[in-house]
Design a protein around this motif. Structure first.
Motif, PDB file in Angstrom:
ATOM      1  N   ILE A   1      -9.614  11.703   1.738  1.00 35.03           N
ATOM      2  CA  ILE A   1      -8.756  10.972   0.806  1.00 35.03           C
ATOM      3  C   ILE A   1      -7.859  11.983   0.098  1.00 35.03           C
ATOM      4  CG2 ILE A   1      -8.737   9.499  -1.278  1.00 35.03           C
ATOM      5  CD1 ILE A   1     -11.757   8.923  -0.483  1.00 35.03           C
TER       6      ILE A   1
ATOM      7  N   THR B   1      -1.882   4.039   0.237  1.00 31.64           N
ATOM      8  CA  THR B   1      -3.243   3.661  -0.155  1.00 31.64           C
ATOM      9  C   THR B   1      -3.894   2.795   0.915  1.00 31.64           C
ATOM     10  OG1 THR B   1      -2.580   1.646  -1.329  1.00 31.64           O
ATOM     11  CG2 THR B   1      -2.579   3.685  -2.590  1.00 31.64           C
ATOM     12  N   ASP B   2      -5.212   2.673   0.800  1.00 29.79           N
ATOM     13  CA  ASP B   2      -5.946   1.832   1.754  1.00 29.79           C
ATOM     14  C   ASP B   2      -5.803   0.359   1.384  1.00 29.79           C
ATOM     15  OD1 ASP B   2      -7.384   2.254  -0.600  1.00 29.79           O
ATOM     16  OD2 ASP B   2      -9.327   1.989   0.362  1.00 29.79           O
ATOM     17  N   CYS B   3      -5.883   0.054   0.092  1.00 33.44           N
ATOM     18  CA  CYS B   3      -5.821  -1.321  -0.361  1.00 33.44           C
ATOM     19  C   CYS B   3      -5.408  -1.333  -1.828  1.00 33.44           C
ATOM     20  CB  CYS B   3      -7.175  -2.018  -0.161  1.00 33.44           C
ATOM     21  SG  CYS B   3      -8.578  -1.126  -0.874  1.00 33.44           S
TER      22      CYS B   3
ATOM     23  N   ALA C   1      -4.292  -0.807   8.053  1.00 26.68           N
ATOM     24  CA  ALA C   1      -4.723  -0.078   9.248  1.00 26.68           C
ATOM     25  C   ALA C   1      -4.605  -0.887  10.561  1.00 26.68           C
ATOM     26  CB  ALA C   1      -6.140   0.422   9.054  1.00 26.68           C
TER      27      ALA C   1
ATOM     28  N   GLU D   1      -8.839  -6.065   6.081  1.00 25.81           N
ATOM     29  CA  GLU D   1      -9.637  -4.865   6.320  1.00 25.81           C
ATOM     30  C   GLU D   1     -10.549  -5.043   7.539  1.00 25.81           C
ATOM     31  OE1 GLU D   1     -12.293  -3.954   3.107  1.00 25.81           O
ATOM     32  OE2 GLU D   1     -12.611  -1.905   3.816  1.00 25.81           O
TER      33      GLU D   1
ATOM     34  N   ASN E   1       0.790  -1.221   0.000  1.00 27.88           N
ATOM     35  CA  ASN E   1       0.000   0.000   0.000  1.00 27.88           C
ATOM     36  C   ASN E   1       0.825   1.275   0.000  1.00 27.88           C
ATOM     37  OD1 ASN E   1      -2.909  -0.676  -0.010  1.00 27.88           O
ATOM     38  ND2 ASN E   1      -2.271  -1.983   1.679  1.00 27.88           N
TER      39      ASN E   1
ATOM     40  N   ASP F   1      -6.476   5.971   7.412  1.00 34.99           N
ATOM     41  CA  ASP F   1      -5.627   4.793   7.412  1.00 34.99           C
ATOM     42  C   ASP F   1      -4.161   5.177   7.629  1.00 34.99           C
ATOM     43  OD1 ASP F   1      -8.089   4.527   5.986  1.00 34.99           O
ATOM     44  OD2 ASP F   1      -7.469   2.551   5.294  1.00 34.99           O
TER      45      ASP F   1
ATOM     46  N   TRP G   1      -6.642   7.167   1.551  1.00 33.80           N
ATOM     47  CA  TRP G   1      -7.511   7.426   2.706  1.00 33.80           C
ATOM     48  C   TRP G   1      -6.667   7.946   3.859  1.00 33.80           C
ATOM     49  CZ3 TRP G   1     -12.680   7.595   3.252  1.00 33.80           C
ATOM     50  CH2 TRP G   1     -13.455   7.039   2.229  1.00 33.80           C
TER      51      TRP G   1
ATOM     52  N   TRP H   1      -9.706  11.249  10.402  1.00 32.87           N
ATOM     53  CA  TRP H   1      -9.151  11.089   9.054  1.00 32.87           C
ATOM     54  C   TRP H   1      -8.361  12.362   8.716  1.00 32.87           C
ATOM     55  CZ3 TRP H   1     -12.121   7.376  10.625  1.00 32.87           C
ATOM     56  CH2 TRP H   1     -12.157   6.160   9.955  1.00 32.87           C
TER      57      TRP H   1
ATOM     58  N   HIS I   1      -5.228  -4.446   3.917  1.00 33.97           N
ATOM     59  CA  HIS I   1      -5.440  -3.109   4.457  1.00 33.97           C
ATOM     60  C   HIS I   1      -4.491  -2.964   5.642  1.00 33.97           C
ATOM     61  CE1 HIS I   1      -9.103  -1.627   2.571  1.00 33.97           C
ATOM     62  NE2 HIS I   1      -9.233  -0.696   3.494  1.00 33.97           N
TER      63      HIS I   1
END
Ligand code: BGC
Length: 931
Positions: free
Chosen positions: A531, A480-482, A807, A787, A474, A493, A490, A551, A805
């Motif tokens: 984002i 990136t998130d995924c 996170a 995720e 990622n 994340d 995002w 976020w 993911h």
């Protein structure tokens, strides 16, 4: 032997090319096994050539500083475009020695816009048709079959040129609207993938610089390019809208040849580029590629190709003012993996299992008849019956590459304009396969690994590997998130995972670039998006939602984390205005807006409500398990956690960000701001207590995550704090030592328990193998971080969520800090504490971290009667070794020994332990303990 060596970097790289920062940054680390070493001063020399540098003559810049700083920013006269400069540092150390660095160099790119002689060119006149997938009631765009998609072809162009004399130096400067591949005499130029990468194109478009000196022998050559849709015009993001930056693909390329006699020749992109359709029937980052080898134009990228059927490129009107030389890392193929096994399914298709979830693409050697169409479908999961299932099912997420054979003996196919998230690849169209013919090429930004972790528990080692893998998958141009469903930046994340990311990899330069995009995306009113880059497709899906608590706070939290890890105050300066404006936005929103039902409350409450951030949509403690997952069916209703927690979470982040702003203002010496934020933070805390905590001390939303966040941001005092701690323990206990934390609270639960001195509970959570827990995923065979905790149910049923993911991998840094025992006490690891948690089910651990000062290491082993510990402290740092919760045998003897060791500054006895202060160097300690 006692040696001292110095490693140097310019702009975070070794001898870089293509710098357009007018004030490049120089940095160095000093390696030595001499203990207690510190830099007392440094001299930095910069010259136009090596000889002058070594003779210290005609220096362009000279800096002499009595300081421990290991970085310096260029402050001399204006540097020139294209020029190479040479530099070195000479370091005086506290033992009187002087260490010299090797000579380094860096080459400038274009510092003025008029360096560009090339024209932007388009290969096609028509615009790409804008496509906007329809959304269903749940906001999802339905899958579309490849066969009915309206995909556009990809074009290629060539230009031949003559190299007349022997070449001294040759460079290509290139970029595109789209993603481009440059080809010189049929060979790919450079080793970058998917250039010019993804940035917020409206404000920064990177151009890459290539060294082609060796390739340019005297004679005829061909420079060519293929330009595909990429992020610029492809079907990107969650909803899959195309043309989110523009509807025309274009190329900009300038080759500068410096002959040995000093004359210069420039070959530019212009109308003399001759265009044809490429064999790429289409190429899309999410959908995949379709390559028809039968349509290859043989010799197109070689001299002598007959151009009579080709047409001229068109000159374009694109702008030059957003161009900037590539900085941050480069996307590359960073690893190659062979299939672990393969099998044939009931349809006669072959399923290759690469053994781990990655982001990348498959390179294949193919032997098949002409016209054979081979499909490569990618997925992260496989059904229990070994049935191939696509785990991502929204529009344009086909992740399928198609190759049509031309019928050669052996054909090699490797996609170049796409990447996928996968572990399994279904190959359709071949009669048999040899696994040796397939290679998974792992794609990632080539960020250096900075951390290593291992311990006696193999499950935790696997967990760390999974975290690393999800990070690697990622960190592809942007965080990136995924890698399959969204490939989107995002912000939440990133905020959640940043600390762990910085342990695992040297993230400073990568995040620095992305933060610039975050600044570009900030709205006038201070809002920072959910984002970054914030694509139009998302704006459409989220209808007016721009920011969200936890976020958007990435604006404050990420620079703060980077400052902690890398110790460079500049990152705080660069981002201060953005953070300040973001927190001002929160303040104004809190002060001026209230939900309808609170408009007529008492005056007292109205006063407090000015400090409560209670309007707009927020993702809240996203994916809190008990709220969002149906334990029976495993069905995940993501929005439930938002609705349940969004009343309270924003104010907790208001506190968190204001508190950080207070600290940041203090570090930057902004005294007024510091006082302002201190006061504001106090008021928000009071308001939180008034609004959300009742007389008994219960917090309004009775969830693990809410207690964790409240304790972490330190909003409760006295009895209320005690009460909250008790309640948190109770909730964990009731939940059978399993997690019930969402995105925003999970990074803190282990630290909150550690600070409460409840390592016993923290380790119970850590070692739990029931869902939701970190080791549940490991037990279920995960090779990445999922995720959702329940992405694969205990009965092995798979969900259609992302399996990659990062996170929830945010536990990573806690493992480094507590199990390996490496803690940073002062920014940039200038002060370190080694204090592993012994006796919590782990017999040995080892951690290593390449800090900005150099290598930090801690390795320990504990038996019933002995602790053996080895630590390494880099030059310029100090450390404390804290041995606690142990009963040392022959303590005075040990203290005596330690006091006589060179490099040990002080030994202090503490209850059940010892506190040892040391300087730089490697040390080992053997401590006898009572059983
Ligand atoms: C993304 C997340 C993101 C979330 C926002 C998801 O679709 O994949 O990781 O933070 O939406 O709630």
């Amino acid at each position: 032997m006692e040696k001292i060596s110095v490693n140097i970097k310019c702009e975070y790289r070794n001898n870089p090319m293509g710098i357009d920062n007018k004030n490049p940054m120089f940095s160095w680390t000093i390696q030595s096994d001499i203990r207690g070493l510190e830099q007392t001063s440094f001299e930095l020399f910069l010259a136009e050539n090596k000889e002058e540098l070594l003779n210290r003559e005609n220096l362009i810049w000279y800096l002499n500083c009595k300081s421990k700083e290991v970085r310096a920013v260029y402050q001399g006269d204006k540097l020139c475009s294209r020029k190479t400069y040479y530099w070195k540092v000479s370091i005086t150390l506290n033992n009187g020695t002087v260490a010299e660095s090797p000579v380094g160099y860096f080459e400038m790119a274009f510092l003025e816009k008029d360096c560009w002689k090339a024209k932007w060119i388009n290969f096609l006149q028509e615009k790409i048709k804008k496509q906007v997938p329809e959304l269903d009631e749940e906001g999802n765009a339905r899958p579309v079959e490849l066969e009915i998609m309206e995909m556009e072809p990809v074009y290629q162009a060539r230009k031949s040129f003559h190299v007349k004399k022997s070449v001294n130096k040759a460079r290509i400067y290139a970029t595109a609207h789209g993603v481009y591949r440059l080809i010189l005499d049929n060979v790919k130029v450079g080793d970058y993938e998917l250039s010019p990468e993804h940035t917020q194109y409206e404000n920064q478009l990177l151009y890459q610089v290539y060294d082609v000196t060796k390739e340019l022998t005297v004679g005829e050559h061909v420079i060519g390019a293929i330009v595909a849709h990429g992020w610029y015009a492809g079907r990107i993001g969650f909803a899959g809208d195309n043309c989110q930056y523009g509807d025309k693909l274009s190329l900009l390329m300038q080759m500068e040849i410096e002959y040995a006699d000093g004359t210069i020749e420039v070959v530019c992109s212009d109308e003399n580029f001759m265009v044809a359709k490429s064999p790429y029937i289409y190429a899309d980052l999410f959908v995949g590629e379709k390559y028809d080898a039968r349509q290859e134009l043989e010799g197109f990228f070689l001299p002598g190709y007959d151009e009579s059927e080709l047409y001229h490129a068109l000159s374009g009107e694109e702008a030059f003012d957003k161009l900037c030389a590539h900085y941050g890392s480069y996307i590359k193929v960073v690893e190659k993996i062979k299939p672990r096994c393969y099998f044939e399914d009931e349809n006669g298709d072959f399923i290759l299992d690469f053994g781990q979830t990655i982001a990348g693409k498959v390179k294949a050697q193919i032997k098949a008849e002409r016209n054979t169409e081979i499909r490569f479908e990618h997925s992260e999961i496989i059904g229990e019956d070994r049935k191939f299932i696509q785990n991502i099912r929204d529009a344009y997420k086909n992740q399928t590459d198609i190759y049509i054979c031309k019928g050669n003996e052996v054909e090699t196919y490797e996609p170049i304009f796409t990447y996928h998230g996968f572990r399994y690849v279904k190959v359709h169209g071949l009669k048999k396969v040899n696994p040796e013919d397939f290679t998974a090429c792992v794609i990632a930004s080539d960020i250096k690994k900075s951390g290593e972790f291992s311990c006696s528990d193999s499950r935790l080692n696997q967990l760390q590997k999974n975290i690393f893998r999800s990070q690697q998958s990622n960190m592809i141009s942007i965080p990136t998130d995924c890698p399959q469903r969204e490939k989107a930046g995002w912000t939440g994340d990133v905020q959640i995972f940043a600390a762990t990311a910085c342990y695992n990899m040297d993230m400073e330069d990568f995040f620095r670039r992305w933060l610039k995009d975050v600044r570009f995306e900030q709205l006038e009113d201070g809002q920072v998006p959910i984002i970054v880059p914030f694509l139009d497709g998302y704006k459409r899906v989220f209808e007016g939602i721009y920011s969200s608590a936890g976020w958007s706070d990435v604006a404050v939290i990420l620079p703060w984390i980077l400052y902690q890890y890398y110790g460079d105050i500049q990152i705080l300066k660069d981002n201060f205005e953005m953070m300040h404006r973001w927190v001002q936005y929160i303040r104004e929103t809190a002060e001026n807006e209230n939900p309808e039902e609170l408009k007529n409350c008492t005056n007292e409450r109205t006063e407090y409500l000015k400090y409560i951030w209670n309007t707009n949509f927020h993702f809240g403690d996203w994916l809190t398990p008990s709220v969002s997952i149906n334990t029976e069916t495993g069905v995940v209703d993501m929005m439930q956690s938002a609705y349940r927690t969004m009343e309270i979470v924003p104010t907790l982040f208001y506190i968190y960000s204001t508190d950080l702003m207070k600290k940041i203002s203090e570090i930057l010496g902004y005294h007024n701001q510091k006082a302002y934020y201190e006061n504001l933070c106090k008021k928000v805390k009071q308001a939180f207590n008034y609004e959300f905590v009742d007389e008994k001390g219960d917090i309004k939303s009775d969830l693990q995550g809410i207690y964790v966040l409240s304790l972490y941001v330190d909003v409760l005092t006295g009895d209320r704090k005690v009460k909250a701690e008790e309640r948190l323990l109770e909730l964990i206990h009731k939940n059978e030592d399993k997690l019930d934390t969402g995105f925003l609270s999970v990074p803190f639960i282990m630290d909150v328990l550690t600070n409460m001195n409840r390592l016993d509970v923290a380790y119970r959570l850590l070692f739990n193998e029931s869902c939701p827990s970190w080791l549940y995923e490991v037990k279920m065979g995960a090779t990445s971080i999922w995720e959702s905790w329940q992405a694969i149910l205990p009965n092995k049923e798979c969900s259609f969520l992302s399996m990659n993911h990062y996170a929830f991998g945010c536990i990573g840094d806690w493992l480094y800090r507590n199990i390996a025992g490496i803690k940073m006490l002062e920014p940039g690891y200038s002060k370190i504490r080694f204090s592993p948690n012994f006796d919590h089910g782990i017999a040995y651990a080892s951690g290593a971290y390449e800090s900005v000062l150099g290598m930090v290491k801690c390795e320990w082993k504990k038996t019933k009667t002995e602790i053996h510990m080895e630590v390494t402290v880099p030059v310029n740092a100090k450390a404390e070794v804290l041995l606690q919760e142990i009963n040392i045998v022959e303590r005075s003897n040990l203290i005596h020994l330690l006091n006589n060791e060179k490099g040990v500054n002080r030994v202090t006895e503490i209850d059940h332990g010892l506190f040892i202060e040391i300087g730089s160097g490697s040390f080992s300690f053997d401590v006898k303990v009572e059983n």
